[in-house]
Design an enzyme around this catalytic site. Structure first.
Site, PDB file in Angstrom:
ATOM      1  N   ASP A 128       0.847  -1.192   0.000  1.00  0.00           N
ATOM      2  CA  ASP A 128       0.000   0.000   0.000  1.00  0.00           C
ATOM      3  C   ASP A 128       0.883   1.241   0.000  1.00  0.00           C
ATOM      4  OD1 ASP A 128      -2.311  -1.439   0.027  1.00  0.00           O
ATOM      5  OD2 ASP A 128      -2.528  -1.422   2.196  1.00  0.00           O
ATOM      6  N   THR A 130      -0.427   4.650   1.405  1.00  0.00           N
ATOM      7  CA  THR A 130      -0.708   5.484   2.566  1.00  0.00           C
ATOM      8  C   THR A 130      -0.359   4.756   3.854  1.00  0.00           C
ATOM      9  OG1 THR A 130      -2.507   6.523   1.347  1.00  0.00           O
ATOM     10  CG2 THR A 130      -2.477   6.820   3.734  1.00  0.00           C
ATOM     11  N   ASP A 450      -4.534  -2.966   5.119  1.00  0.00           N
ATOM     12  CA  ASP A 450      -5.054  -2.460   6.394  1.00  0.00           C
ATOM     13  C   ASP A 450      -6.564  -2.524   6.491  1.00  0.00           C
ATOM     14  OD1 ASP A 450      -5.632  -0.585   4.521  1.00  0.00           O
ATOM     15  OD2 ASP A 450      -4.630   1.091   5.518  1.00  0.00           O
TER      16      ASP A 450
END
Length: 925
Positions: A128, A130, A450
């Site tokens: 990912d 972020t 996440d």
């Protein structure tokens, strides 16, 4: 060891099974050897006593004979105990447990032990953006409001009051009320961001405009919100509806700028009024505002609203597509999420270690490309791919919407950034990389996630990393390792520890197998020649304790070093015992055997002492055998230092003082050895040695270090007789030369390669028989061009059943089209039905054009379908059926090969339609 064939998702399982099999094999072999030892000793005793010496059997001597037989049995048991490396499972357990404990300090919470070693062999990481590559501390740094692009956060007085009220109200209510900006923990620190970081950036923007969002929330509590459309990965936006006092409604929306702007039909101007927002205006805003922001690595968010007048009545809130339209754009902000300072160096280490890092994010492609460039995932001059999720899906799916593995194989090797992607796209990419067969080694993929929707991708990956701070409980439950700091650099540490686990096990194997080989040969040979083992039972148990428990603690606790990242991943088929390790085992084993046998047969002359050979039963310990035992143990202690290096390194002392456990065990073992030799007495079959004898024993032990330098000087490539052992899955059931010939002749495809050799030969034989039958039938029908066409297509077609073959022959004999009545086999190229048996079915519908690029189709097409030569044109019989050609390769759908379709229903007697099999043959002729 070379018979192992283990295929599991995780490498830790593979090593566990391989070590179990190794123990079973060694136990069986050692059992046979110990039995042979006992038999030889008994036979030699009986022959020497009752035949050579001619002694009769006396009943009074029976207890003495029994004592001899018990002694022989004890020697056999000693050989059995020493030959079995029962310390291997202990070494694996200690190495994994020690690594897990140390990884906790490196912010890696391991949930599955085998994930440690699996991570050491990772070849790809899908990360990912972020929070993993970036700091996940977002702030608004640019804004487009009131027809003006501000490169910095504008001052409050520059924004008209009407726009300011709508903007701050929308930011305050159209976000989770659990998201807040808190005061810093320390004086002078940055404010704490609690909740969604993007919403925290917008709330911080409201604070920068000198407005209090909390006062608005207190005035409009959460229970007064009329309707809330939460954010999801499909719509890429979030909306909140408020009911006004007059009965009208106002909806505030925020989301991805290029997506939400398409829903806008109006724009707030500097005067506070709205103007029409045409597609041309949107394109101008994208070019002048959004793309410049994204090129600087900013995430662009559009803020908009819509009013629902009382006169129109209450809308149907369930119709989201009708609700989320005709919006009025208020503002577009650029949110900066700085790259973590340690990430570029960590990614560089991964690339140097042979690990490909890919970014999978939901951000704008320009933003993702800019961040990837800052991180080092993309470098200037690289020809790697950056694409959005829609384009990715368009390229990997066929006309039926099915995902095809071969289409994925054309994309993933060069794909580095996948933007505007959904969790489904991430799962598809991960599955496609894992299932790919374009490379020799199967890819080992690690994935970070996440969100709740990341669960399938985390579960499918070989190693799933969940975010400990921003991750949901579902993501953590589906993961193998949890990153407690949400930092990519922690993944690099996990790679180091994983590779260190594999190396630690290999170090222990190298040391223990050397001890095993020498101890077993010494005990077996010495017992057969002298009718007594040079190494007594208690001494063997002490050696066994050294090479099992102590060695596993010493070698399995080596800390990882940066040098582990200077080599490529081992791969799934990497043997536990490499050729270099085999060279070290045999080299040190031969050297130690030479020393031990020299001391055994001429040691009494070298040291001028009494010989210990042929000692009578219950005789006291001798200096001769004590020197042999002491030298043997010291050889193992110094060889334990040699075992620290398994790749041919010369400096075996490199980093030795970084492992206090190793130093303590080696030093402690040496102290205990002194106590055993000097004061062990009869229980250990030892007598005290003089200083000179100790110095000679120590020198002989130290000489193994010098011998190790000599072994390191011998190139492993020159020792062609050495073979590695402990392989994983055996895939080379067909010789490499034959596979290369097959690739040149285009006789097999990727699916066929996965079949076993017998299956391939079986299918080849049937294919040849089928080809011969059909060619003979073609000659009987007198149609030379049909025979050529059939022969060309049969070389690439899947194998039909026997009824299909008969129908082909009957079609030729009846002078009909060879394709009449045949069914088209269902494509096997989808990852869902890959490697399944073809099912034949009838299709009357005209197939649509595959979703592939024109350039790919041109490159892959084997024939020119539109280059008919008038000179070679031949009249053809009518095409009575629009049924597609059955002779399709199972990979033809995605590669563009042999798309021979009959277009539409043609009346009898009409020429063959373009694209039909016969027309294709005409044009090629």
């Amino acid at each position: 060891c070379k018979t192992f064939s283990v295929d599991s998702k995780r490498f830790g399982n593979r090593i566990g099974v391989m070590i179990t099999l190794l123990l079973i094999i060694l136990w069986m072999k050692s059992l046979v050897m110990s039995a042979i030892t006992v038999i030889i000793l008994v036979v030699l005793f009986v022959v020497d006593t009752f035949w050579v010496q001619g002694l009769p059997w006396h009943k009074d001597c029976t207890p003495i004979y029994v004592q001899f037989f018990v002694k022989f049995f004890i020697i056999g048991v000693t050989v059995l105990v020493v030959a079995v490396p029962e310390g291997l499972p202990l070494a694996v357990t200690i190495s994994l447990a020690y690594s897990v404990k140390k990884m906790m300090k490196d912010n890696n919470l391991v949930r599955h032990l085998d994930a440690c070693e699996t991570m050491g062999n990772a070849t790809a990481i899908c990360s990912d953006k972020t929070g993993t590559l970036t700091m996940n501390r977002m702030t608004v740094v640019q804004a487009y409001v009131a027809d003006k692009h501000y490169r910095n956060v504008p001052e409050p007085q520059l924004i008209p009051a009407a726009i300011m009220d709508i903007l701050v109200l929308g930011i305050s209510v159209n976000s989770a009320y659990t998201t807040n900006i808190m005061s810093p923990e320390k004086e002078g620190g940055l404010p704490r961001q609690v909740g969604n970081k993007t919403e925290c950036a917008l709330l911080g923007f409201a604070n920068d405009l000198k407005r209090d969002y909390q006062a608005i929330r207190n005035e409009i509590p959460e229970e007064k919100l009329y309707k809330v459309y939460t954010f999801n990965s499909c719509r890429k936006s979030m909306s909140t509806v408020l009911k006004n006092a007059d009965g009208s409604f106002r909806m505030f929306s925020k989301g991805a700028s290029e997506i939400l702007l398409k829903k806008c039909s109006k724009l707030l101007t500097a005067s506070g009024e709205t103007k029409v927002f045409r597609p041309r205006d949107r394109d101008d805003m994208v070019k002048k505002v959004i793309e410049p922001m994204a090129s600087e690595g900013l995430r662009t968010i559009c803020l908009a609203y819509r009013d629902f007048p009382v006169s129109e009545g209450e809308p149907d809130w369930d119709q989201e597509n009708d609700i989320l339209t005709s919006l009025t754009c208020v503002c577009v902000v650029g949110i900066e999420d700085p790259v973590r300072p340690e990430v570029p160096d960590a990614i560089k280490k991964c690339q140097r270690a042979g690990i490909t890092v890919r970014m999978v994010t939901g951000d704008n492609i320009n933003t993702a490309r800019a961040i990837a460039t800052k991180c080092g995932i993309l470098l200037p001059g690289d020809e790697f791919l950056c694409m959005e999720g829609k384009e990715f899906n368009r390229r990997i799916r066929n006309e039926k919407g099915e995902i095809e593995q071969e289409r994925i194989d054309k994309i993933w090797p060069k794909l580095r950034v996948l933007a505007r992607s959904s969790p489904t796209d991430k799962h598809t990419l991960v599955k496609g990389i894992i299932d790919s067969t374009v490379l020799e080694q199967r890819q080992v993929v690690a994935v970070t996630g996440d969100g709740t929707n990341d669960g399938p991708a985390l579960k499918k990956a070989d190693v799933g990393f969940a975010m400990g701070i921003a991750g949901t409980d579902v993501a953590k439950e589906a993961s193998d390792i949890i990153l407690t700091d949400d930092n990519f650099s922690s993944i690099v540490k996990a790679v180091m520890w994983g590779r260190n686990v594999y190396d630690s096990i290999s170090k222990f194997l190298q040391f223990q197998l050397t001890v095993n080989v020498v101890a077993v040969i010494v005990a077996f040979t010495g017992a057969c020649i002298t009718q007594d083992s040079p190494l007594k039972a208690v001494q063997m148990l002490w050696v066994n304790l050294i090479m099992d428990t102590f060695a596993s603690l010493a070698l399995a606790t080596e800390p990882p070093t940066e040098s582990l990242l200077l080599r490529k991943p081992y791969g799934r088929n990497k043997p536990l015992i490499s050729r270099t390790m085999m060279k070290n085992i045999l080299g040190h084993g031969v050297y130690q055997l030479i020393i031990i046998f020299t001391l055994l047969f001429v040691g009494e002359q070298i040291f001028d002492i009494d010989s210990g050979r042929y000692a009578p039963l219950h005789s006291p310990p001798s200096e001769h055998y004590t020197i042999i035992f002491n030298t043997f143990v010291l050889l193992q202690l110094f060889n334990e230092i040699n075992a620290r290096k398994i790749h041919g390194e010369r400096n075996v002392f490199d980093g030795i003082f970084n492992n206090l456990i190793f130093c303590s065990i080696v030093f402690g073992t040496f102290i205990i050895q002194i106590v055993i030799v000097q004061w062990g007495g009869k229980p250990f079959s030892c007598v005290g040695l003089s200083i000179d004898q100790w110095l000679w024993c120590t020198f002989l032990g130290f000489s193994s270090l010098l011998w190790g330098q000599l072994i390191s000087s011998i190139p492993t490539k020159s020792l062609r007789f050495l073979k590695s052992a402990g392989h994983g899955t055996q895939r080379q059931e067909i010789p490499d030369e034959e596979l290369e010939d097959m690739e040149e002749m285009e006789e097999i495809d990727h699916a066929e390669r996965e079949l076993r050799r017998g299956q391939i030969l079986w299918f080849r034989g049937l294919n040849r028989i089928q080809t011969q039958m059909d060619v003979v039938s073609a000659f009987q029908s007198g149609s030379s061009f049909q025979e050529r066409q059939l022969r060309r297509q049969l070389t690439v077609s899947p194998l039909p059943s026997l009824p299909q073959q008969i129908r082909v022959v009957n079609a030729f004999r009846s002078s009909l089209s060879p394709y009449e009545g045949l069914e088209k086999p269902e494509s096997r190229s989808s990852i869902h039905n890959f490697m399944t048996h073809p099912e034949f079915r009838i299709e009357d519908s005209e197939p649509s054009i595959p979703l592939i690029d024109d350039t790919d189709a041109e490159d892959d097409a084997p024939t020119k379908r539109n280059s008919a030569s008038p000179r070679n044109a031949t009249p053809t019989p009518p095409s009575p059926s629009p049924t597609p050609s059955p002779n399709q390769n199972n990979n033809a759908v995605e590669s563009g090969n042999n798309h021979l379709y009959v277009e539409g229903n043609k009346a009898a007697g009409t020429p063959s339609a373009p694209g039909s099999p016969l027309h294709s043959l005409e044009t090629s002729l």
